[in-house]
Write an enzyme that holds these catalytic residues in place. Structure first.
Site, PDB file in Angstrom:
ATOM      1  N   GLU A 125      -1.250  -8.620   5.309  1.00 21.17           N
ATOM      2  CA  GLU A 125      -1.155  -8.753   6.767  1.00 21.17           C
ATOM      3  C   GLU A 125      -2.533  -8.731   7.439  1.00 21.17           C
ATOM      4  O   GLU A 125      -2.672  -9.115   8.592  1.00 21.17           O
ATOM      5  CB  GLU A 125      -0.246  -7.648   7.345  1.00 21.17           C
ATOM      6  CG  GLU A 125      -0.887  -6.265   7.485  1.00 21.17           C
ATOM      7  CD  GLU A 125      -1.017  -5.506   6.182  1.00 21.17           C
ATOM      8  OE1 GLU A 125      -0.612  -6.049   5.123  1.00 21.17           O
ATOM      9  OE2 GLU A 125      -1.525  -4.357   6.201  1.00 21.17           O
ATOM     10  N   CYS A 168       0.833  -1.204   0.000  1.00 24.09           N
ATOM     11  CA  CYS A 168       0.000   0.000   0.000  1.00 24.09           C
ATOM     12  C   CYS A 168       0.869   1.256   0.000  1.00 24.09           C
ATOM     13  O   CYS A 168       1.529   1.548  -0.988  1.00 24.09           O
ATOM     14  CB  CYS A 168      -0.956  -0.055   1.196  1.00 24.09           C
ATOM     15  SG  CYS A 168      -2.284   1.150   1.124  1.00 24.09           S
ATOM     16  N   HIS A 204      -3.594  -5.701   1.223  1.00 27.51           N
ATOM     17  CA  HIS A 204      -2.959  -5.834   2.542  1.00 27.51           C
ATOM     18  C   HIS A 204      -2.919  -7.288   3.004  1.00 27.51           C
ATOM     19  O   HIS A 204      -3.815  -7.722   3.747  1.00 27.51           O
ATOM     20  CB  HIS A 204      -3.750  -5.032   3.576  1.00 27.51           C
ATOM     21  CG  HIS A 204      -3.539  -3.556   3.487  1.00 27.51           C
ATOM     22  ND1 HIS A 204      -2.523  -2.906   4.149  1.00 27.51           N
ATOM     23  CD2 HIS A 204      -4.208  -2.606   2.805  1.00 27.51           C
ATOM     24  CE1 HIS A 204      -2.577  -1.603   3.878  1.00 27.51           C
ATOM     25  NE2 HIS A 204      -3.597  -1.391   3.065  1.00 27.51           N
TER      26      HIS A 204
END
Lengths: 234, 738
Positions: free
Chosen positions: A207, A88, A205
């Site tokens: 994570e 990002c 993302h």
């Protein structure tokens, strides 16, 4: 031996704790939060530039952050061939710092978007995708206002022909369609690698998708790939 | 008397209040002092009109750690040494004038209230109300407010996980923008706002002080002259800097979490800026302050002491630093690259002495300034209430085409999916979000524990307009029902009370009745009000907004893995309605969305049986906790048909309820909004378990139908999911096209 990850924190970064939680809390790796004034990253195996709004993304996403003191060490880390991931805002920083080609522009909707997307693994031979099947579809959230990947024709052709498009937005079934592209990225690009193959930038993302309770574990594939890559290399 | 009326009007103090100040001080206040009184005696800071009514609300409970109104926010012990800190606050007037910055700084302000307590903010919710989208100015306000929330909240890295959006004529030009923030902290790390300890230093950290926001509290939020307000007061709206707020938050959390012994308190600078923060922090400890405005870093030159004391520039906090730890605290803020300045110190004489360099510019006994007068007014029942309540709903002709009516209802902006709004908000940062926006309530896990919390906001101005007391009770009941439907026990409330001018007896009546209704529901449901905010003078011309108490509800899940979703998840599941029979009388259409949309009527009379409500909620919660329920949904706006359509769409599965027994009135059965109803889907082999729980709690129930296929079939409604989806998911966007 766990891998040592540096999770770089710029003023305004906000995926630092999430990334650290996924790497150490879920996967049991070593993950340090490293403040942007650090000038030496040589002790780390992998460097992650996480998401957020470095310096508020004032002027343009990543435009000020790229001048942070740590960025020289980030470039040096990439230079020696160690893995570097920009997620990002991290992807935006890598483009601003010319560690990856192209740029990330305002979403075509002209609005911020936080939605679940699907992305297809286009190259399963990078350090970041070793554990994936070619064409595998991963369900992962995006959260950005400036994620529309653009590059000149020559760069796009080069990325496509050399297998450097790592991930492409797609439908749940793996079809690349206009509806599945959340931001208007050229060639539906969600993530790319550099010509050395050791630097990845992506807008989604991973994570945030590392536990069933969070709605998906598909993001684990990236981190597990790195662990496998390290094992193969050792 | 030297003071002229214009000077008093500028700060919204009455002549009587001025006389009171003179008598309490024993002299006339100077200009700076009068400005400070104006701010702290404003409705916004002083709660002059609302305090007696707020006392009606229960505030105590076994798990409540704070006394309402004493700290920046309320805190609840959720077990495992962790507490949840929460508060809701309005930014209605600034948003009416400058929607983007008004809403953005509303988010900024409520977030500061949470981290001022040492709690990490983990969720934001926004309760928004506008005039109809057919009006271009309302569309501008709506787009600006959503953009401001998105721009500010996303930059902070705090997920916006829920809230609500409603549209009614009464909010035209006076939108309601209520922002709620929820944080978590280890209980032993909670920080007070107190400024105490003689010689301790007052340190102002964060943004420089500018001329923005002067008279925000007194003029903008508490003014009795709405005509003049909007154009004249644009400079009273602050401009936000979310990046600085993010750094300020990280620095304050570092300080509170790791070095709490260096300080005695952290206080947010919100309404009335330095004046309220410094005086309130000192008042809390019974101390005094000595403060030099010349030491306050300025954004512009030539600011007067008056302007510095009343500026509402954003992103500022006041830290009371213990003697001997100045260098430590300075080093911490420098590391986080946050500007700081020591501007004064704590004294013990109870006086606020404000200097401008050598010159003493204000010298006030703090006790006197922070004690605003209190007004108890005579309520008068609005004459139109009887007329509205007398509306003969049984005289309305029943509907003829149920499918078409359902599609219109699903597409109406009040009912339609708010995805257009929440997809602009980061909902998953911090990786706690288990259930995202769009459900009855959001669910977040609490890292380091097995627990989770559920949060939602609820309010219904139209309900309170036709039945203020029942409407207030329903707001609480529905919010509690929403957290129950995701599997959480309701535990505490934060409230935002949005009303018109309380000096008008009819408005005062609405306030009093709505608060009484809320209080009754809070008592029965066991949910004390731990924090909140009052926003009065919400009027355009002479027209007040609908009385709109907004409830922020916190629910607790002992085991976050036992949460429940809205959507149908398995074919063959059997669907039951808890709390009522399928048949409903025409009276159930009172104040409903259907009545407004299809008949253009607002009327009828609302009722709620709080005892039944509590039993229905306990039944649904037990069904979820015992693993009986596969899906659960509150039956509210739009009634049974809309709730079932939402369950179909959320799960991508149809429902066959075509065998439901015939009813007298189809409109009331499909779209009536009777309270205390929850829909539950259970596997066929668990149906008896559900019914045993319901019977044990003495809760009525009715069989609705079976999860099946890709159509919704319910009496004469027969629609494919694709058509339902198009109406529901495209409704808001189509309305925005004007």
């Amino acid at each position: 031996m766990p891998l040592r990850f540096a999770v770089v924190v710029f003023p305004g970064t906000w995926s630092d704790h999430d990334t650290q939680y996924a790497l150490s809390g879920v996967l049991g790796q070593e993950a340090d939060l490293v403040w942007h004034r650090e000038r030496d990253l040589s002790r780390y195996d992998v460097v992650v530039l996480p998401g957020g709004f470095s310096y508020g993304d004032y002027l343009r996403a990543g435009a000020i952050g790229r001048f942070s003191p740590v960025m020289e060490a980030v470039a040096a880390h990439a230079e020696v061939g160690k893995p570097l991931i920009g997620i990002c805002n991290g992807f935006q920083l890598l483009c601003e710092a010319h560690l990856l080609p192209g740029a990330l522009m305002r979403n075509d909707s002209l609005q911020y978007r936080c939605v679940w997307v699907h992305m297809r693994v286009e190259n399963a031979e990078t350090p970041f995708t070793l554990a994936c099947q070619p064409g595998q579809v991963l369900r992962i959230p995006i959260s950005h206002g400036e994620g529309r990947y653009v590059a000149d024709e020559e760069t796009l052709a080069e990325l496509e022909s050399s297998g450097r498009v790592a991930f492409r937005y797609c439908s749940a079934e793996g079809e690349v369609t206009a509806e599945a592209n959340p931001n208007g990225s050229m060639n539906d690009i969600a993530g790319i690698i550099n010509d050395g193959g050791n630097v990845l930038g992506l807008m989604p993302h991973p994570e945030r998708a590392c536990e069933p309770l969070m709605g998906s574990e598909d993001g684990l594939a990236l981190w597990l790939s790195l662990l496998e890559w390290a094992k193969v290399r050792a | 008397m030297a003071i002229d009326q214009r000077a008093l009007d500028a700060i919204a103090l009455s002549r009587d209040e001025y006389e009171l100040i003179v008598s309490r001080l024993g002299r006339e206040p100077n200009e700076v002092e009068l400005g400070m009184f104006g701010a702290l005696w404003s409705e916004h800071c002083g709660y002059k009109n609302s305090r007696p009514l707020l006392r009606l609300l229960p505030g105590e409970g076994a798990y409540v750690l704070t006394k309402r109104g004493e700290e920046n926010a309320g805190a609840v012990d959720i077990g495992d040494g962790v507490c949840v800190v929460m508060k809701i606050e309005s930014h209605n007037h600034p948003s009416a004038i400058e929607p983007y910055e008004g809403a953005a700084t509303g988010v900024g302000g409520i977030v500061r209230d949470i981290f001022a307590m040492g709690a990490r903010p983990i969720a934001i919710l926004d309760s928004l109300r506008f005039g109809p989208l057919s009006d271009a100015h309302n569309r501008y306000l709506f787009g600006g407010v959503v953009g401001g929330i998105s721009g500010y909240g996303n930059c902070l890295g705090i997920p916006t996980v829920g809230g609500e959006v409603a549209f009614e004529d009464s909010y035209t030009a006076n939108p309601l923008v209520n922002a709620m923030c929820v944080g978590v902290a280890p209980i032993d790390k909670l920080v007070s706002a107190k400024a105490e300890g003689e010689g301790n230093l007052l340190m102002l950290v964060g943004a420089d002080t500018g001329r923005d926001g002067i008279h925000g509290a007194s003029g903008l939020a508490s003014r009795t002259d709405p005509q003049a307000r909007f154009d004249e007061l644009r400079p009273a709206v602050q401009v936000g800097n979310p990046f600085l707020e993010k750094m300020l938050m990280e620095a304050c959390l570092d300080l509170a979490g790791n070095h709490v012994d260096w300080i005695t308190g952290i206080q947010d600078l919100g309404a009335a800026g330095l004046t309220s923060s410094s005086l309130e922090a000192a008042a809390m400890a019974g101390c005094g302050i000595h403060l030099d405005v010349a030491k306050v870093p300025r954004r512009e030159e030539g600011m007067t002491p008056y302007e510095v004391m009343l500026s509402e520039s954003q992103e500022r906090m006041l830290i009371t630093v213990r003697r001997g730890h100045k260098d430590d605290v300075v080093a911490l803020f420098e590391r986080w690259e946050v500007p700081w300045a020591v501007i004064g110190e704590v004294t013990v004489d109870g006086y606020a002495r404000i200097y401008d360099g050598e010159a003493l510019v204000a010298d006030l006994p703090i006790e006197v300034v922070v004690e605003a007068p209190e007004y108890t007014r005579e309520p008068v029942r609005p004459p139109e209430l009887d007329e509205m309540q007398a509306l003969d709903l049984a005289a309305l002709s029943d509907l003829t085409d149920a499918s078409a009516a359902l599609l219109r209802l699903l597409a109406s902006p009040n009912v339609a999916s708010k995805r257009w709004v929440y997809r602009q908000y980061d909902q998953s940062v911090l990786t706690n979000t288990v259930i995202e926006a769009g459900a009855d309530a959001a669910v977040l896990r609490i890292k380091g524990t097995e627990r989770g919390i559920a949060v939602t906001t609820d309010g219904n101005g139209r309900y309170c307009h036709v039945s203020p007391s029942a409407g207030g009770a329903i707001a609480v009941a529905e919010a509690a029902r929403n957290v129950v439907c995701v599997g959480a026990q309701p535990v505490a409330v934060t409230d935002c009370l949005n009303f018109g001018n309380p000096e008008r007896p009819e408005v005062y009546y609405q306030m009093k009745e709505a608060i009484r209704g809320m209080a009754a529901a809070c008592e029965v449901l066991g949910t004390p009000v731990i924090s909140g905010n009052v926003s009065l003078y919400n009027e355009t011309g002479e027209q007040a907004v609908y009385p709109t108490p907004v409830i922020g509800m916190l629910g607790l899940l002992e085991d976050v893995s036992k949460h429940c979703h809205t959507g149908f998840s398995a074919e063959g599941d059997e669907v039951f309605l808890l709390g009522a029979a399928l048949e409903q009388p025409a009276a159930a259409l009172a104040a409903s969305e259907y009545l407004k949309l299809e008949h253009d009527l607002v009327g009828g009379r609302l009722e709620i049986d709080l005892d039944l409500e509590a039993r229905v909620q306990r039944t649904a919660l037990a069904a979820i906790r015992q693993g009986v329920a596969n899906a659960c949904h509150d039956c509210s706006d739009g009634g049974l048909a809309v709730a079932l359509a939402e369950m179909c769409l959320a799960g991508g599965l149809g429902l066959d309820a075509s065998a439901a027994p015939d009813v007298q009135r189809l409109d009331a059965a499909l779209f009536g909004e009777a309270q205390s109803r929850i829909l539950v889907a259970v596997p066929a082999d668990k149906r008896e378990e559900l019914l045993t729980i319901a019977q044990g709690m003495n809760v009525p129930f009715a069989y609705v139908g079976r999860v099946d296929g890709d159509r919704l079939r319910l009496w004469s409604v027969d629609l494919p999911l694709t058509e339902l989806r198009d109406a529901y998911e495209g409704g808001l966007e189509r309305a925005l096209e004007g």
